[in-house]
Design a protein around this motif. Structure first.
Motif, PDB file in Angstrom:
ATOM      1  N   TYR A 187      -6.041 -13.364   2.172  1.00 11.22           N
ATOM      2  CA  TYR A 187      -5.053 -12.968   1.328  1.00 11.22           C
ATOM      3  C   TYR A 187      -3.651 -13.261   1.975  1.00 11.22           C
ATOM      4  O   TYR A 187      -2.728 -13.723   1.569  1.00 11.22           O
ATOM      5  CB  TYR A 187      -5.184 -11.533   0.861  1.00 11.22           C
ATOM      6  N   LEU A 188      -3.582 -12.617   3.399  1.00 14.59           N
ATOM      7  CA  LEU A 188      -2.033 -12.900   3.967  1.00 14.59           C
ATOM      8  C   LEU A 188      -1.864 -14.568   4.104  1.00 14.59           C
ATOM      9  O   LEU A 188      -0.770 -14.740   4.280  1.00 14.59           O
ATOM     10  CB  LEU A 188      -2.251 -12.313   5.196  1.00 14.59           C
ATOM     11  N   LEU A 189      -2.927 -15.400   4.111  1.00 14.75           N
ATOM     12  CA  LEU A 189      -2.799 -16.607   4.545  1.00 14.75           C
ATOM     13  C   LEU A 189      -2.429 -17.559   2.955  1.00 14.75           C
ATOM     14  O   LEU A 189      -2.256 -18.476   2.970  1.00 14.75           O
ATOM     15  CB  LEU A 189      -3.835 -17.198   4.942  1.00 14.75           C
ATOM     16  N   GLY A 190      -2.504 -16.472   1.965  1.00 16.02           N
ATOM     17  CA  GLY A 190      -2.265 -17.199   0.766  1.00 16.02           C
ATOM     18  C   GLY A 190      -3.457 -17.613  -0.046  1.00 16.02           C
ATOM     19  O   GLY A 190      -3.480 -18.480  -1.111  1.00 16.02           O
ATOM     20  N   GLY A 191      -4.811 -17.283   0.387  1.00 15.61           N
ATOM     21  CA  GLY A 191      -5.780 -17.679  -0.061  1.00 15.61           C
ATOM     22  C   GLY A 191      -6.397 -16.927  -1.303  1.00 15.61           C
ATOM     23  O   GLY A 191      -5.463 -16.054  -1.722  1.00 15.61           O
ATOM     24  N   LYS A 192      -7.422 -17.211  -1.956  1.00 16.53           N
ATOM     25  CA  LYS A 192      -7.660 -16.647  -3.361  1.00 16.53           C
ATOM     26  C   LYS A 192      -9.204 -16.024  -3.209  1.00 16.53           C
ATOM     27  O   LYS A 192      -9.586 -15.566  -4.104  1.00 16.53           O
ATOM     28  CB  LYS A 192      -7.771 -17.867  -4.404  1.00 16.53           C
TER      29      LYS A 192
ATOM     30  N   ASP B 139      -1.344  -5.636   1.440  1.00 16.15           N
ATOM     31  CA  ASP B 139       0.236  -5.239   1.025  1.00 16.15           C
ATOM     32  C   ASP B 139       0.742  -4.133   1.981  1.00 16.15           C
ATOM     33  O   ASP B 139       1.840  -3.972   2.243  1.00 16.15           O
ATOM     34  CB  ASP B 139       0.394  -4.847  -0.358  1.00 16.15           C
ATOM     35  N   ARG B 140      -0.307  -3.079   2.188  1.00 14.56           N
ATOM     36  CA  ARG B 140      -0.080  -1.860   2.886  1.00 14.56           C
ATOM     37  C   ARG B 140       0.313  -2.579   4.473  1.00 14.56           C
ATOM     38  O   ARG B 140       1.115  -1.920   4.997  1.00 14.56           O
ATOM     39  CB  ARG B 140      -1.237  -0.926   2.996  1.00 14.56           C
ATOM     40  N   LEU B 141      -0.273  -3.344   4.751  1.00 20.01           N
ATOM     41  CA  LEU B 141      -0.121  -3.922   6.073  1.00 20.01           C
ATOM     42  C   LEU B 141       1.166  -4.642   6.352  1.00 20.01           C
ATOM     43  O   LEU B 141       1.760  -4.500   7.367  1.00 20.01           O
ATOM     44  CB  LEU B 141      -1.351  -5.042   6.552  1.00 20.01           C
ATOM     45  N   VAL B 142       1.515  -5.177   5.392  1.00 23.35           N
ATOM     46  CA  VAL B 142       2.864  -5.858   5.562  1.00 23.35           C
ATOM     47  C   VAL B 142       3.922  -4.831   5.289  1.00 23.35           C
ATOM     48  O   VAL B 142       4.931  -4.907   5.884  1.00 23.35           O
ATOM     49  CB  VAL B 142       3.241  -7.017   4.184  1.00 23.35           C
TER      50      VAL B 142
ATOM     51  N   VAL C 247       3.656  -1.802   6.808  1.00 21.10           N
ATOM     52  CA  VAL C 247       3.949  -1.251   8.088  1.00 21.10           C
ATOM     53  C   VAL C 247       4.057  -2.155   9.236  1.00 21.10           C
ATOM     54  O   VAL C 247       4.590  -1.688  10.199  1.00 21.10           O
ATOM     55  CB  VAL C 247       2.644  -0.431   8.273  1.00 21.10           C
ATOM     56  N   ALA C 248       3.965  -3.576   8.902  1.00 23.25           N
ATOM     57  CA  ALA C 248       3.990  -4.396  10.044  1.00 23.25           C
ATOM     58  C   ALA C 248       4.408  -5.563   9.303  1.00 23.25           C
ATOM     59  O   ALA C 248       3.861  -6.471   9.050  1.00 23.25           O
ATOM     60  CB  ALA C 248       2.954  -4.807  10.573  1.00 23.25           C
ATOM     61  N   PRO C 249       5.903  -5.945   9.017  1.00 21.60           N
ATOM     62  CA  PRO C 249       6.646  -6.911   8.097  1.00 21.60           C
ATOM     63  C   PRO C 249       6.233  -8.195   8.934  1.00 21.60           C
ATOM     64  O   PRO C 249       6.140  -9.315   8.026  1.00 21.60           O
ATOM     65  CB  PRO C 249       7.996  -6.557   8.366  1.00 21.60           C
ATOM     66  N   GLU C 250       5.836  -8.362  10.033  1.00 26.47           N
ATOM     67  CA  GLU C 250       5.553  -9.696  10.437  1.00 26.47           C
ATOM     68  C   GLU C 250       4.142 -10.135  10.381  1.00 26.47           C
ATOM     69  O   GLU C 250       3.707 -11.382  10.969  1.00 26.47           O
ATOM     70  CB  GLU C 250       5.935  -9.750  12.059  1.00 26.47           C
ATOM     71  N   ALA C 251       3.353  -9.315   9.424  1.00 26.35           N
ATOM     72  CA  ALA C 251       2.035  -9.762   9.475  1.00 26.35           C
ATOM     73  C   ALA C 251       1.613 -11.002   8.867  1.00 26.35           C
ATOM     74  O   ALA C 251       0.758 -11.792   9.380  1.00 26.35           O
ATOM     75  CB  ALA C 251       1.143  -8.660   8.566  1.00 26.35           C
ATOM     76  N   ARG C 252       2.432 -11.420   7.898  1.00 24.91           N
ATOM     77  CA  ARG C 252       2.242 -12.651   7.377  1.00 24.91           C
ATOM     78  C   ARG C 252       2.415 -13.794   8.076  1.00 24.91           C
ATOM     79  O   ARG C 252       1.526 -14.737   8.541  1.00 24.91           O
ATOM     80  CB  ARG C 252       2.815 -13.031   5.972  1.00 24.91           C
TER      81      ARG C 252
ATOM     82  N   THR D  44      -0.891   0.237  11.414  1.00 24.56           N
ATOM     83  CA  THR D  44      -1.692  -0.945  11.218  1.00 24.56           C
ATOM     84  C   THR D  44      -3.335  -0.344  11.290  1.00 24.56           C
ATOM     85  O   THR D  44      -3.980  -0.726  10.422  1.00 24.56           O
ATOM     86  CB  THR D  44      -1.565  -2.164  11.855  1.00 24.56           C
ATOM     87  N   GLU D  45      -3.414   0.554  12.244  1.00 26.93           N
ATOM     88  CA  GLU D  45      -4.740   0.814  12.486  1.00 26.93           C
ATOM     89  C   GLU D  45      -4.966   1.873  11.337  1.00 26.93           C
ATOM     90  O   GLU D  45      -6.256   1.749  11.093  1.00 26.93           O
ATOM     91  CB  GLU D  45      -5.006   1.609  13.794  1.00 26.93           C
ATOM     92  N   GLU D  46      -4.215   2.594  10.809  1.00 24.48           N
ATOM     93  CA  GLU D  46      -4.624   3.383   9.512  1.00 24.48           C
ATOM     94  C   GLU D  46      -4.983   2.654   8.347  1.00 24.48           C
ATOM     95  O   GLU D  46      -5.777   2.903   7.656  1.00 24.48           O
ATOM     96  CB  GLU D  46      -3.183   4.185   9.190  1.00 24.48           C
ATOM     97  N   VAL D  47      -4.223   1.308   8.039  1.00 25.40           N
ATOM     98  CA  VAL D  47      -4.581   0.655   7.060  1.00 25.40           C
ATOM     99  C   VAL D  47      -6.093   0.038   6.924  1.00 25.40           C
ATOM    100  O   VAL D  47      -6.718   0.075   5.997  1.00 25.40           O
ATOM    101  CB  VAL D  47      -3.799  -0.828   7.058  1.00 25.40           C
ATOM    102  N   TYR D  48      -6.634  -0.139   8.221  1.00 22.62           N
ATOM    103  CA  TYR D  48      -8.042  -0.451   8.536  1.00 22.62           C
ATOM    104  C   TYR D  48      -9.038   0.646   8.582  1.00 22.62           C
ATOM    105  O   TYR D  48     -10.267   0.245   8.689  1.00 22.62           O
ATOM    106  CB  TYR D  48      -8.235  -1.340   9.681  1.00 22.62           C
ATOM    107  N   LYS D  49      -8.638   2.077   8.461  1.00 25.09           N
ATOM    108  CA  LYS D  49      -9.700   3.051   8.753  1.00 25.09           C
ATOM    109  C   LYS D  49     -10.486   2.836   7.448  1.00 25.09           C
ATOM    110  O   LYS D  49     -11.685   3.595   7.686  1.00 25.09           O
ATOM    111  CB  LYS D  49      -8.884   4.236   8.615  1.00 25.09           C
ATOM    112  N   ASN D  50     -10.314   2.613   6.337  1.00 24.98           N
ATOM    113  CA  ASN D  50     -11.178   2.517   5.168  1.00 24.98           C
ATOM    114  C   ASN D  50     -11.828   1.243   4.836  1.00 24.98           C
ATOM    115  O   ASN D  50     -12.460   0.994   4.051  1.00 24.98           O
ATOM    116  CB  ASN D  50     -10.283   2.859   3.955  1.00 24.98           C
ATOM    117  N   ALA D  51     -11.418   0.321   5.996  1.00 21.29           N
ATOM    118  CA  ALA D  51     -11.892  -1.126   5.573  1.00 21.29           C
ATOM    119  C   ALA D  51     -13.464  -0.976   6.469  1.00 21.29           C
ATOM    120  O   ALA D  51     -14.018   0.008   6.919  1.00 21.29           O
ATOM    121  CB  ALA D  51     -11.222  -2.303   6.283  1.00 21.29           C
ATOM    122  N   THR D  52     -14.262  -2.268   6.129  1.00 20.37           N
ATOM    123  CA  THR D  52     -15.427  -2.372   6.662  1.00 20.37           C
ATOM    124  C   THR D  52     -15.291  -2.483   8.387  1.00 20.37           C
ATOM    125  O   THR D  52     -16.337  -2.412   8.779  1.00 20.37           O
ATOM    126  CB  THR D  52     -16.004  -3.467   6.115  1.00 20.37           C
TER     127      THR D  52
END
Length: 265
Positions: free
Chosen positions: A24-29, A40-43, A45-50, A202-210
């Motif tokens: 998604y961050l790379l613009g994929g589908k 979007d939450r990652l961006v 808290v970390a605006p440079e993520a993209r 950013t670690e918080e964003v991934y706490k509910n990820a796989t």
């Protein structure tokens, strides 16, 4: 582990997956709403993520060109993610058409997409397996179909080790993979860090990820290269590892370390 090497019983689309967030961050589908929300939450808290994932992708391409240009004709790409063009085999085979690549990922969706794209290529294989079980990867018949471990191999661990916690023993995993490689092999690695800005959120964003996010500092990332001789400039921020163009604005804040090491013996 199933016969395909995947830990989960089925594809989980109820939680964000790192490969799909990255896509998604790379613009994929090839992602779901839950992945886009996490991205979007990652961006936030970390605006440079993209630009960070773009810089990481550009590092991967530069590193692949280097190792193939140095004579390596086999690549083991673990944690390959969703296939985004140019893929590793496309970059590598522009330099040397006879390069063989084994792609490994633990997401069945990645596996399905990659197999669809690569069904016509005898020089590639796609393996559904988990980095946490390195021996299973090394012993997998579809890895051995294209990789000869008596000849130099480029091992790609790009933006994957930060999804392993210390409880997963990432250092031991890398050592197991390293010890299977002959002299003349390379390790291409990148890893998320909080060294350049406080990125605890950013670690918080991934706490509910796989998979959880586990930021590491430079010294911790350098230890993954034990047994390898680091190429210049050593472990550096991804945009500054042998750049072939002026790094984009904001690169000084990008939280990705990157490096390439060669196994001398």
């Amino acid at each position: 582990m199933t016969r395909n090497g995947f830990r989960a019983e089925e594809i989980d689309t109820s939680r964000p997956h790192p490969a799909r967030i990255y896509d998604y961050l790379l613009g994929g589908k090839d992602n779901y709403e839950v992945d886009r929300e996490a991205g979007d939450r990652l961006v936030d808290v970390a605006p440079e993520a993209r630009i960070g994932v773009q810089a990481n992708r550009a590092f991967l391409q530069r590193a692949v060109r280097h190792v193939v240009g140095a004579g390596v004709r086999q690549i083991l790409d673990i944690g390959t993610g969703l296939p985004t063009s140019p893929n590793v085999h496309e970059v590598a085979q522009e330099v040397a058409p006879d390069v063989r690549i084994a792609y490994v990922d633990n997401d069945p969706i990645v596996n399905t997409h990659a197999n669809t794209l690569l069904t016509r290529s005898a020089a590639t294989s796609v393996v559904l397996a988990d980095l946490r079980e390195p021996r299973a990867i090394l012993d997998h018949p579809d890895v051995h179909r294209v990789i000869d471990f008596d000849q130099p191999v480029a091992l790609l661990l790009v933006a994957i080790l930060h999804f392993l916690s210390e409880a997963d023993h990432p250092g031991q995993i890398v050592a197991t993979l390293r010890d299977a490689l002959p002299a003349g092999s390379y390790l291409v690695l990148s890893h998320a860090t909080g060294d350049f800005a406080d990125r605890t959120d950013t670690e918080e964003v991934y706490k509910n990820a796989t998979a959880t996010m586990n930021l590491r500092d430079r010294a911790e990332v350098e230890r993954f290269f034990d047994g390898f001789e680091l190429l210049e400039p050593g472990v550096a921020q991804a945009p500054f590892w042998r750049p072939d163009a002026t790094p984009p604005r904001g690169s000084a804040e990008i939280g990705f370390y990157a490096g390439v090491g060669r196994k001398a013996r």
